[in-house]
Design an enzyme around this catalytic site. Structure first.
Site, mmCIF file in Angstrom:
data_model
loop_
_atom_site.group_PDB
_atom_site.id
_atom_site.type_symbol
_atom_site.label_atom_id
_atom_site.label_comp_id
_atom_site.label_asym_id
_atom_site.label_seq_id
_atom_site.Cartn_x
_atom_site.Cartn_y
_atom_site.Cartn_z
ATOM 1 N NE ARG A 106 -3.885 0.539 1.914
ATOM 2 C CZ ARG A 106 -5.109 0.587 2.444
ATOM 3 N NH1 ARG A 106 -5.346 1.319 3.505
ATOM 4 N NH2 ARG A 106 -6.101 -0.109 1.911
ATOM 5 C CD GLN A 136 -12.962 -2.276 -0.636
ATOM 6 O OE1 GLN A 136 -12.140 -2.197 0.260
ATOM 7 N NE2 GLN A 136 -14.140 -2.870 -0.471
ATOM 8 C CG ASP A 220 -13.748 6.080 -1.033
ATOM 9 O OD1 ASP A 220 -13.768 5.914 0.208
ATOM 10 O OD2 ASP A 220 -12.715 5.957 -1.712
HETATM 11 N N1 NVA Z 1 -10.152 6.366 -1.439
HETATM 12 C C1 NVA Z 1 -9.769 6.002 -0.088
HETATM 13 C C2 NVA Z 1 -9.947 4.534 0.123
HETATM 14 C C3 NVA Z 1 -9.589 4.044 1.505
HETATM 15 C C4 NVA Z 1 -9.707 2.574 1.641
HETATM 16 C C5 NVA Z 1 -8.319 6.422 0.161
HETATM 17 O O1 NVA Z 1 -7.502 6.248 -0.748
HETATM 18 O O2 NVA Z 1 -8.030 6.921 1.241
HETATM 19 N N1 CP Z 2 -11.229 -0.415 2.432
HETATM 20 C C1 CP Z 2 -9.963 -0.437 2.871
HETATM 21 O O1 CP Z 2 -9.016 -0.678 2.125
HETATM 22 O O2 CP Z 2 -9.835 -0.224 4.206
HETATM 23 P P1 CP Z 2 -8.477 0.005 5.021
HETATM 24 O O3 CP Z 2 -7.943 1.352 4.632
HETATM 25 O O4 CP Z 2 -8.906 -0.059 6.457
HETATM 26 O O5 CP Z 2 -7.503 -1.080 4.674
#
Ligand code: NVA
Ligand code: CP
Length: 306
Positions: A106, A136, A220
């Protein structure tokens, strides 16, 4: 192709046959899990998880999933590794991938993930970048199939930010043959060059119109990780892009609501919707576990499974 190192860096990395395989394996793996039947095809295998941004679901689902498959997990973050002291991502990839069997990352830019994958000896999975969140969307589509059947030919309404989730939904629409209605506030639109996505993508200035006749309404947070400095401006710009009961009424009667979570009730969605009868967000979150187990199984073992 047998023997070729595969990654899952974006949804479009898999063709529709591979996606169908992963969804079918997810169903089987979930069913075994629900019946408490051990299934450990990745015994002695190790997953390394690299987090440069926060996480709850992604960490727990990958970590629990790998242990359930019989393997083990190493969790590192920017702050507690040499990544935080500017070791090049290429060197990190060369080293980690000599020691483990699969890696999940990530991070911020998709380009960084791609640089890691280009220097990795083992499969790499995108656990979220600024551009995409493919795990996701695997979970979301698997959840839709469980609740409503095949997604081909259906309509998904994306309400809100043109973020990593929106761009991944678009790739999924192209791969799996469903329509994506997108409504974003002025100044926060999807890349205009995507108009070439043609029949799969339709833009709406009015979010109510985007939701009309949709089989799935999804949204979102207004501010994704890494964009916190824009919080205040976004709160103003997105005020009319809240999924509420009226918007759900514009959708099909049996439409479902999804949100990748974490959610901000009273901002992008009302409590009435996310905690209401059309919401499938808890199944959606749980399914991260099952689809990612199927994904890891596929990337490590290809189709050599029982
Ligand atoms: N669009 C959000 C998703 C979190 C799971 C982000 O990137 O913070
Ligand atoms: N939806 C999702 O990826 O959640 P987290 O940021 O908690 O991993």
């Amino acid at each position: 192709m047998a023997g070729r190192l595969r990654h899952f860096l974006q949804f479009a990395d898999f063709d529709h046959i591979e996606l169908a395989w992963v969804f079918e394996r997810s169903r089987i793996i979930k069913d075994r899990f629900k019946r408490y039947q051990p299934y450990q095809p990745l015994a002695d295998r190790t997953l390394a998880m690299v987090f440069e941004k926060a996480s709850t679901r992604t960490r727990v689902s990958f970590e629990a999933g790998m242990y359930q498959l019989g393997g083990s997990v190493i969790h590192i973050t920017t702050g507690d590794s040499q990544l935080g002291r500017a070791e090049p991502i290429e060197d990190t990839a060369r080293v980690i991938s000599r020691m483990v069997d699969i890696v999940m990352i990530r991070t911020y830019e998709q380009a960084k993930l791609e640089r890691f994958a280009a220097h990795s000896r083992v499969p790499v999975i995108n656990g979220l970048t600024n551009e995409y969140h493919p795990c996701q969307i695997l979970a979301d589509i698997f959840t839709f199939i469980e609740h409503r059947g095949p997604i081909a030919g259906r309509t998904v309404a994306w309400i809100g930010d043109a973020n990593n989730m929106a761009y991944t939904w678009l790739q999924a629409a192209q791969r799996l043959g469903f329509r994506l209605h997108v409504s974003t506030p002025p100044g926060y639109a999807l890349d205009a060059s995507l108009a070439q996505a043609g029949e799969h993508l339709q833009f709406f200035s009015d979010p109510m119109e985007a939701a009309r006749s949709a089989d799935l309404v999804t949204t979102d947070v207004w501010t994704s990780m890494g964009y916190e400095a824009e919080n205040e401006a976004r709160a103003k710009a997105f005020a009319d892009w809240q999924v509420d009961a009226e918007m759900m009424q514009a959708a099909k009667r049996d439409a479902v609501f999804m949100h990748c979570l974490p959610a901000h009730r009273g901002e992008e969605v009302t409590s009435q919707v996310i905690d209401g009868s059309q919401s499938v967000v808890w199944d959606e979150a749980e399914n991260r576990l099952h689809v990612q187990k199927a994904l890891m199984e596929y990337l490590v073992l290809e189709k050599n499974v029982g």
